[in-house]
Design an enzyme around this catalytic site. Structure first.
Site, PDB file in Angstrom:
ATOM      1  N   ASN A 104      41.229  63.464  26.206  1.00 37.73           N
ATOM      2  CA  ASN A 104      41.414  64.230  24.963  1.00 37.73           C
ATOM      3  C   ASN A 104      41.425  65.739  25.183  1.00 37.73           C
ATOM      4  OD1 ASN A 104      38.613  63.977  25.508  1.00 37.73           O
ATOM      5  ND2 ASN A 104      38.148  64.548  23.407  1.00 37.73           N
TER       6      ASN A 104
ATOM      7  N   GLU B 242      28.413  62.552  29.054  1.00 37.59           N
ATOM      8  CA  GLU B 242      28.835  63.183  27.800  1.00 37.59           C
ATOM      9  C   GLU B 242      29.724  62.175  27.099  1.00 37.59           C
ATOM     10  OE1 GLU B 242      27.573  66.067  26.930  1.00 37.59           O
ATOM     11  OE2 GLU B 242      26.518  65.978  28.833  1.00 37.59           O
TER      12      GLU B 242
ATOM     13  N   CYS C 144      35.386  64.667  20.683  1.00 44.56           N
ATOM     14  CA  CYS C 144      34.087  63.991  20.640  1.00 44.56           C
ATOM     15  C   CYS C 144      33.201  64.604  19.562  1.00 44.56           C
ATOM     16  CB  CYS C 144      33.412  64.077  22.000  1.00 44.56           C
ATOM     17  SG  CYS C 144      33.211  65.769  22.594  1.00 44.56           S
TER      18      CYS C 144
HETATM   19  P1  NAD Z   1      36.920  56.227  28.983  1.00 47.22           P
HETATM   20  O1  NAD Z   1      35.473  55.972  29.124  1.00 47.22           O
HETATM   21  O2  NAD Z   1      37.814  55.093  28.717  1.00 47.22           O
HETATM   22  O3  NAD Z   1      37.489  56.930  30.290  1.00 47.22           O
HETATM   23  C1  NAD Z   1      36.949  58.125  30.802  1.00 47.22           C
HETATM   24  C2  NAD Z   1      37.193  58.189  32.294  1.00 47.22           C
HETATM   25  O4  NAD Z   1      36.448  57.161  32.925  1.00 47.22           O
HETATM   26  C3  NAD Z   1      38.644  57.971  32.700  1.00 47.22           C
HETATM   27  O5  NAD Z   1      38.934  58.829  33.769  1.00 47.22           O
HETATM   28  C4  NAD Z   1      38.652  56.518  33.137  1.00 47.22           C
HETATM   29  O6  NAD Z   1      39.676  56.199  34.043  1.00 47.22           O
HETATM   30  C5  NAD Z   1      37.306  56.393  33.786  1.00 47.22           C
HETATM   31  N1  NAD Z   1      36.747  55.043  33.857  1.00 47.22           N
HETATM   32  C6  NAD Z   1      37.067  53.960  33.099  1.00 47.22           C
HETATM   33  N2  NAD Z   1      36.307  52.890  33.473  1.00 47.22           N
HETATM   34  C7  NAD Z   1      35.481  53.327  34.451  1.00 47.22           C
HETATM   35  C8  NAD Z   1      34.447  52.710  35.206  1.00 47.22           C
HETATM   36  N3  NAD Z   1      34.101  51.448  35.034  1.00 47.22           N
HETATM   37  N4  NAD Z   1      33.785  53.467  36.107  1.00 47.22           N
HETATM   38  C9  NAD Z   1      34.093  54.771  36.281  1.00 47.22           C
HETATM   39  N5  NAD Z   1      35.081  55.405  35.603  1.00 47.22           N
HETATM   40  C10 NAD Z   1      35.764  54.689  34.695  1.00 47.22           C
HETATM   41  O7  NAD Z   1      37.050  57.351  27.875  1.00 47.22           O
HETATM   42  P2  NAD Z   1      38.381  57.968  27.297  1.00 47.22           P
HETATM   43  O8  NAD Z   1      38.993  56.973  26.373  1.00 47.22           O
HETATM   44  O9  NAD Z   1      39.196  58.527  28.413  1.00 47.22           O
HETATM   45  O10 NAD Z   1      37.833  59.228  26.503  1.00 47.22           O
HETATM   46  C11 NAD Z   1      37.526  59.227  25.138  1.00 47.22           C
HETATM   47  C12 NAD Z   1      36.030  59.205  24.958  1.00 47.22           C
HETATM   48  O11 NAD Z   1      35.449  60.344  25.590  1.00 47.22           O
HETATM   49  C13 NAD Z   1      35.638  59.305  23.492  1.00 47.22           C
HETATM   50  O12 NAD Z   1      34.605  58.393  23.228  1.00 47.22           O
HETATM   51  C14 NAD Z   1      35.121  60.733  23.366  1.00 47.22           C
HETATM   52  O13 NAD Z   1      34.202  60.915  22.332  1.00 47.22           O
HETATM   53  C15 NAD Z   1      34.497  60.932  24.705  1.00 47.22           C
HETATM   54  N6  NAD Z   1      34.345  62.351  24.995  1.00 47.22           N
HETATM   55  C16 NAD Z   1      33.086  62.875  25.030  1.00 47.22           C
HETATM   56  C17 NAD Z   1      32.919  64.243  25.242  1.00 47.22           C
HETATM   57  C18 NAD Z   1      31.552  64.858  25.278  1.00 47.22           C
HETATM   58  O14 NAD Z   1      31.434  65.973  25.791  1.00 47.22           O
HETATM   59  N7  NAD Z   1      30.511  64.221  24.765  1.00 47.22           N
HETATM   60  C19 NAD Z   1      34.025  65.063  25.424  1.00 47.22           C
HETATM   61  C20 NAD Z   1      35.282  64.495  25.363  1.00 47.22           C
HETATM   62  C21 NAD Z   1      35.431  63.135  25.164  1.00 47.22           C
END
Ligand code: NAD
Length: 509
Positions: A149, A245, A279
């Site tokens: 995002n 996060e 987020c």
């Molecule tokens: P996601 O958890 O699907 O993926 C995030 C990353 O993790 C990607 O690079 C993905 O390839 C990797 N990943 C997936 N499975 C994994 C595993 N088993 N082990 C290690 N890595 C793995 O999240 P997303 O859909 O890419 O992002 C959206 C989410 O991120 C939303 O929930 C949003 O709220 C959150 N977010 C949080 C913050 C914050 O600072 N709190 C900031 C931005 C986004």
């Protein structure tokens, strides 16, 4: 239209990436295998001591050059981010570029001070006996795993901090936005960070999971709760430090004394910028009954006026990922089926994955749209009798990332903020907390573990703070070392009486 699709391939798995507005294939990536992840960590481990040995001033000089590179190449970064996400130019400029410039500049500005040795004075009881020095040592190799995002800024921010602290970094950007994440490394490589000190591994969850298992020294993860829990479990098994996060369902409270024009503008912008995929975006609005009619009138007018699509005159762009669009549609449909009033939107519109800005009222906490992270341009407003009810509703969530209170009374804002179970609270604003690096940032409940940012704590979070206790008196032995004598016991008894008796105990604090 699937944005990320597996390609037929004989060798490594490959993924094709599409533009969410045009649907055109724009790139493809090879999924990094476990063997290649392990090899990357070995290269990083070999390169890290040389990077650390440069010293913080020299590392800062190199990393700071990335700001010049970014200034010079920002249009290329923006083009990549927009092609992969379909976000507007304003969202790209504000969320990705300005924040990244500010983070690079800010962390570089404080690196030397925050990472220099500290010599804290000891308290009264120990002062005559010992001296203390604290040195901040890099952890080694840090794995940075990021979402789609805010693909550039969320990769740049932790990577810059970990590098300044003297670590090697392996960045695993989201498979939805691989090249946007890669730009974080490209500007740093061009600035002079060696290729083995900063590596990018493309791939999906398989590559991310392999990185967590590859023997790194810390994981800095930003992403979903579901993945965060898997990472936490894997790190726990290895006793590996990590920060998570994660997602949010941030509430916004509108008090009766709020500036309603600002509250309505805020509710619309803060729930819809970046196409609602933030987020820290506002996902639930609780407005007190007394001002609800006027607030809803203003909000409806503003949501109706919003322009969606790909042109530079548009205010919100596309949803970035078809999977997210499925979730948004499921939440809105479920809400309507359970009795919510769909005031505006609720449908796909225009090009690609665009979704109309949506306003839902008469929502309840039985609906997915009020309980799960929607992550889309959907504003949900619930009318509550008073502020007490608003606080209770805001706290009724498994998430606790952040929250906001719209009131013109600062004392009231602080009073309500203290009662909200959220990682941070903002008066008359939301989301801006991530752009304030002085503030510790992190969620409560399911929204995360550990905090990032926080001024001097930030770079030190990528270090081991090693205390070195130094000798003061060069004696042959300490009083309580062997051989023990009658004098030893007497001396201990006297110390207790002298140091902690009523007269002197305050001096010993
Ligand atoms: P996601 O958890 O699907 O993926 C995030 C990353 O993790 C990607 O690079 C993905 O390839 C990797 N990943 C997936 N499975 C994994 C595993 N088993 N082990 C290690 N890595 C793995 O999240 P997303 O859909 O890419 O992002 C959206 C989410 O991120 C939303 O929930 C949003 O709220 C959150 N977010 C949080 C913050 C914050 O600072 N709190 C900031 C931005 C986004």
């Amino acid at each position: 239209m699937a944005i990320v699709e597996a390609l037929q391939s004989n060798g490594a798995r490959r993924l094709s990436i599409k533009n969410p507005l045009s649907g055109e294939a724009i790139d493809d990536i090879a999924v990094t295998s476990k063997e290649d992840v392990d090899a990357a960590v070995r290269r990083a481990r070999a390169a890290q001591p040389g990077w650390a040995a440069l010293g913080v001033a020299e590392r800062k000089r190199i990393v700071h050059r990335a700001l010049d590179v970014l200034m010079a190449r920002q249009e290329e970064v923006i083009a990549t981010v927009r092609a992969e996400t379909g976000k507007t130019r304003v969202d790209a400029l504000s969320i990705e570029i300005i924040s990244s410039c500010d983070f690079i500049n800010y962390w570089c500005g404080r690196a030397v001070k925050d990472l220099s040795d500290e010599k804290p004075g000891l308290h009264g009881f120990l002062k005559p006996l010992k001296k203390l020095r604290i040195v901040y040592e890099p952890l080694g190799v840090v794995g940075v795993i990021t979402p789609w995002n805010g693909p550039f800024v969320l990769s740049t921010d932790p990577t810059v901090q970990a590098l300044l602290a003297g670590n090697a970094v392996i960045l695993k950007p989201s498979e939805v936005t691989p090249r946007s994440g890669e730009w974080a490394a490209r500007i740093l490589w061009e600035a002079g960070v060696p290729k083995d000190v900063l590596q990018v591994l493309h791939g999906d969850g398989e590559t991310g999971a392999a990185l967590v298992q590859a023997g790194v020294d810390k994981i800095a993860f930003t992403g979903s709760v579901r993945t965060g829990k898997k990472i936490a479990a894997s790190c726990a098994e290895q006793l590996l430090p990590f920060t998570l996060e994660l997602g949010g369902k941030d509430p916004m409270i509108v008090c009766a004394d709020a500036n309603l024009e600002r509250a309505a503008n805020g509710a619309v912008f803060l729930s819809m910028f970046n196409t609602g995929q933030v987020c820290l975006g506002v996902e639930r609005v609780y407005v007190v009954e007394r001002v609800a009619d006027e607030f809803l009138r203003l909000v409806e007018e503003k949501v109706r006026a919003m322009r969606v699509g790909s042109g530079d005159d548009k205010e919100i762009g596309s949803v970035f990922w078809d999977r997210q669009l499925d979730i948004i549609e499921r939440h809105v449909d479920d809400a309507v089926a359970r009795g919510a009033r769909l005031v505006v939107g609720g449908n796909r519109t225009g090009e690609g994955l665009c979704y109309a800005p949506t306003l839902l009222t008469d929502v309840t906490h039985d609906m997915a749209v009020m309980r799960e992270e929607t992550f889309g341009p959907v504003l949900c407003v619930m009318v509550v009798p008073d502020e007490e009810a608003a606080i209770a509703a805001a706290n009724d969530s498994e998430y606790g990332l952040s929250a906001s209170v719209f009131t013109t009374d600062e004392e009231k804002a602080i009073r309500i903020a203290r009662r909200l179970r959220a990682g941070s609270v903002m008066q008359n604003d939301a989301a801006v907390i991530y752009g304030i690096p002085e503030a510790p940032f992190g969620g409560l409940k399911s929204s995360g573990m550990g905090q990032v940012h926080g001024g001097s704590r930030a770079l030190r979070g990528f270090c081991h703070a090693k205390p070195i206790v130094l000798d003061r008196w060069k004696q042959d032995k300490e009083e309580i070392w062997y051989p023990l004598t009658e004098r030893t016991t007497k001396s201990l008894e006297k110390t207790i009486e002298f140091a902690f008796g009523k007269v002197l105990r305050r001096l010993m604090q």
